[in-house]
Design an enzyme around this catalytic site. Structure first.
Site, mmCIF file in Angstrom:
data_model
loop_
_atom_site.group_PDB
_atom_site.id
_atom_site.type_symbol
_atom_site.label_atom_id
_atom_site.label_comp_id
_atom_site.label_asym_id
_atom_site.label_seq_id
_atom_site.Cartn_x
_atom_site.Cartn_y
_atom_site.Cartn_z
ATOM 1 N N CYS A 31 3.598 6.879 20.432
ATOM 2 C CA CYS A 31 4.307 7.923 19.695
ATOM 3 C C CYS A 31 5.385 7.284 18.835
ATOM 4 C CB CYS A 31 4.931 8.929 20.656
ATOM 5 S SG CYS A 31 6.186 8.209 21.737
ATOM 6 N N ASP A 60 3.549 -5.445 -19.746
ATOM 7 C CA ASP A 60 4.239 -4.208 -19.372
ATOM 8 C C ASP A 60 4.930 -4.324 -18.013
ATOM 9 O OD1 ASP A 60 3.197 -2.774 -21.666
ATOM 10 O OD2 ASP A 60 1.281 -2.756 -20.612
ATOM 11 N N CYS A 65 7.866 5.073 20.527
ATOM 12 C CA CYS A 65 7.398 3.687 20.721
ATOM 13 C C CYS A 65 7.707 2.856 19.477
ATOM 14 C CB CYS A 65 5.901 3.660 20.978
ATOM 15 S SG CYS A 65 5.365 4.537 22.451
ATOM 16 N N ASP A 105 1.322 2.615 -22.634
ATOM 17 C CA ASP A 105 1.011 1.485 -23.505
ATOM 18 C C ASP A 105 -0.235 1.855 -24.313
ATOM 19 O OD1 ASP A 105 1.057 -1.145 -24.542
ATOM 20 O OD2 ASP A 105 -0.440 -1.766 -23.060
#
Length: 760
Positions: A12, A650, A15, A449
């Site tokens: 869980c 870019d 943990c 672009d």
């Protein structure tokens, strides 16, 4: 610093918090990140201070099984439901059914065998035997819960352990007292002369069975969520044909190394990324890149590990190690996408970390409250439900323990992200940073672009004309371009391939850097740009000068074929707009109000492209380093920006943007500056990103609302807050609801697989 993966049996979110906190406090460990869905913990540590063996010991000291992972992909292959666990669950259910029948015997006393009715304690003893049998089968919860408690790191197993143990101890105590003094421990009912008394043996057992059933369904959900990864794993062949010293040898794929040469026959899968040394074929990369059509590959072309060789025998040089090949990168990205690091998830982790201790305190306070409350009144508050004041206080206290579910909180986000990233991967979209899924909801500016984004990124001939109709010139231009290596030659070869044939009588073909190429026959033929023409060719006539100037201003790149005395032909090359670019811009404006074309091309070309696809804002002639500044300026002005580019020039803009979308080329997925990576160069995938991300966010929100709401509503009910209205939960029903909580979250996440769009 070294990074190592460890397989840890987490149950869980408590943990996850326990493991991360303990490891991060250890000297020499820089970072620890636990993935609840995959049960894998990534640890970054200094090898000079600590080693993997010590890390394993630390995890085991706080109650968790731990082992280093040599190959996370091999771990995923083995992640199947254990037959042993399934058998245990079936046996547990088969024992639980008669146990429940006997514990509710006061409802149908006539069905109970007479042999179990007298003496009165025989039936409870028989129930105890059944209950202990179930506890033995699922004793791992006792072991794990106890170890977690004594190590100071309580988790869900601790709640299950305590709830079951206290129910068992109280029931044993009750049976002993019943044997010693039966008259003081059961109540004679006037109705039909029934005798009613109550143990909690069914609760002690049901808690274990229902939690195991819930975990089984959770594991099924996780396996289903990883279905894409399973499909990818199947792409890797177990064996390959190695070419060594002129011989062919079949070896296991895991032994292949960089620079090995392998033979791949038609119908075989290419095991690792490489480059074709000889041969040609068509390759199916659909499961990796989303590209549905086979792709033609020839000598010198790169091929992707996991792609299918369709129709030709090829020799491939392995260029990437197993760790660095595309298949591994995709799997790693899909798995990492299940860990969203946002403000919300950090809050959930903090809540989960203290959840179990808070529940334990609430359970104790509930017991104390009801004990004091009933003692002060001098009678049992719920007279028709409990046989004693202690029984009432104990029941409410145990119900609080077993109904509380940190699992639902822990799984709410990661399992939705894993399912979502699996769907993205199937569609040729990789999620590099899952935080972007959350950030997408605020995007109001799209920056695009031009080259390789709005346009195809390859120049093709849009128009050409031969001024000299002599066939030999057409053949020679075709031959020169066929053997040339400059990037513009492919477009000219493509347009002439059906009109010309090779003329191999050339003496030499030479590249002229930045200008073009020269081929030597009995005369020299030049093919190149206007600079090459100015340097070696004849002058334009005024008529031709005007014509070519107009072509150039309209965005065409002009290539001339000429001798020293004559212009033979010209070719107008253009980077063509993608077929669906206009449709994409129309659709994306439904999601984003502002769309900007940001390019380094000249103003005329940029404006023409923008006009053709429907973009109103254009910034042209921008240097790569200035793209990032423009994106930053938009963000400073209060905008949330998505940048889409090819990840080369870019990269700065992609990093600066709120959400960056990189367009991968071939097997290049190492676009670290991008949040999403488009493997299939399709603009419509951006629409899929928006639509699917919204579905994922809604799915996560439902999971979180359910997980928090479940605990907020049912913990008070379990504590008896609404018992005055006869609304209450016994430990038996509390354990059923606890299992239902995490199961609901898991199954809801799987509904993402129903996602459909109109673009893929």
């Amino acid at each position: 610093m070294k990074e190592t993966l460890f397989n840890v049996n987490m149950h869980c979110s408590a943990c996850k918090g326990n493991i991360e906190n303990r490891l991060k406090k250890t000297k020499g460990i820089k970072d620890a990140n636990a993935n609840l869905v995959s049960s894998v913990v990534s640890v970054v540590y200094d090898e000079n201070i600590i080693n993997s063996t010590k890390i394993v010991e630390i995890c085991r000291d706080i109650g968790y099984k731990c082992e280093p992972i040599e190959d996370e992909i091999e771990l995923l292959k083995d992640e199947k439901s254990s037959k042993k666990e399934v058998i245990k669950l079936i046996i547990g259910v088969l024992i639980l059914l008669p146990l429940m029948f006997f514990t509710m015997s006061d409802m149908y006393p006539q069905l109970i065998p007479n042999v179990l009715k007298e003496p009165i304690y025989l039936l409870p003893i028989f129930e105890l035997i059944l209950s202990v049998s179930i506890i033995v089968i699922f004793f791992s919860y006792y072991k794990s819960g106890f170890l977690s408690l004594i190590k100071g790191s309580p988790n869900m197993d601790s709640l299950v352990f305590l709830g079951s143990l206290f129910s068992l101890v109280y029931s044993v105590y009750f049976i002993i007292r019943l044997i010693i003094s039966p008259d003081s421990f059961y109540i004679y009912e006037a109705v039909e002369g029934k005798i009613m008394f109550h143990t909690y043996l069914e609760s002690a057992s049901m808690i274990l069975v229902f939690v195991s059933l819930g975990k089984f369904i959770e594991n099924f959900s996780k396996r289903k969520a990883k279905s894409t990864i399973s499909e990818l794993l199947k792409l890797r062949p177990n064996e390959a044909t190695l070419c060594k010293n002129g011989n062919l040898e079949r070896i296991e794929t895991k032994f292949l190394k960089q620079n090995d040469v392998i033979l791949v026959k038609p119908g075989e899968t290419i095991p690792l990324d490489g480059e074709i040394e000889s041969g040609e074929t068509s390759v199916d990369e659909s499961l990796l890149t989303g590209e549905s059509l086979p792709i033609y590959k020839k000598e010198g072309d790169k091929v992707i590990g996991g792609s299918l060789n369709k129709d030709g025998t090829i020799k491939v040089i392995i260029t990437e190690s197993k760790k660095d090949n595309l298949l591994n990168k995709i799997i790693k990205l899909v798995m990492e996408a299940s860990n969203m690091d946002s403000k919300l998830t950090r809050k959930v982790d903090r809540v989960s970390r203290v959840f179990v201790p808070i529940v334990m305190v609430l359970s104790v306070l509930t017991f104390i409250f009801w004990l004091i409350f009933d003692l002060s009144r001098g009678q049992i508050f719920m007279m028709h439900h409990f046989s004693s004041i202690f029984d009432e206080a104990f029941s409410f206290s145990i119900s609080v323990l077993v109904i509380s579910c940190p699992c639902a909180l822990g799984f709410a986000t990661p399992i939705s992200l894993l399912v979502g990233s699996s769907i993205f991967s199937k569609k040729g979209i990789l999620v590099n940073k899952s935080e972007a899924i959350e950030a997408l909801k605020d995007i109001d500016y799209l920056v695009l672009d031009k080259t390789n984004t709005i346009t195809n990124g390859t120049l093709s001939v849009s128009e050409y004309k031969f001024f000299n109709e002599d066939k030999k010139y057409k053949n020679r231009i075709y031959t020169i371009e066929k053997f040339a290596s400059h990037p513009l030659s492919e477009g000219i070869v493509e347009v002439l391939k059906n009109e010309a044939e090779l003329d191999n009588d050339f003496k030499m073909i030479k590249n002229i850097a930045g200008k073009g190429v020269k081929g030597s026959y009995e005369e020299e033929i030049y093919i190149g740009n206007s600079k090459l023409l100015e340097e070696f060719g004849p002058k334009f006539s005024e008529e031709k000068q005007g014509y070519f100037k107009e072509k150039s201003e309209n965005g065409s790149l002009l290539i001339f074929a000429f001798t020293k005395n004559e212009i033979i032909a010209y070719f107008a090359l253009e980077d063509k707009i993608k077929e669906n670019a206009k449709e994409f811009i129309t659709e994306i404006k439904k999601f984003i109000p502002h769309v900007l074309l940001l390019t380094g091309d000249n103003k005329i070309i940029a404006s023409k492209v923008a006009s053709n696809v429907g973009i109103d804002e254009v910034i042209s002639e921008v240097l790569p380093e200035d793209k990032g500044k423009i994106v930053n300026d938009l963000i400073k002005n209060g905008h949330k920006v998505m940048m889409v580019g090819d990840g080369v020039n870019d990269s700065l803009a992609l990093t600066s943007s709120t959400v960056g979308v990189g367009i991968a080329k071939g097997s290049d997925v190492a676009l670290a500056s991008s949040d999403f990576i488009l493997m299939n160069n399709d603009l419509m995938d951006i629409l899929t990103i928006f639509k699917l991300s919204k579905r994922i966010r809604n799915n996560i929100n439902f999971n979180l609302i359910w997980a928090f709401g479940y605990n907020i509503i049912f913990i008070p009910i379990a504590a008896g807050v609404f018992s005055f209205a006869h609304i209450m939960l016994s430990p038996m029903y509390a354990s059923m609801l606890m299992a239902l909580s995490s199961v609901t979250v898991s199954l809801n996440s799987l509904t993402l697989f129903l996602f459909k769009d109109n673009y893929n």
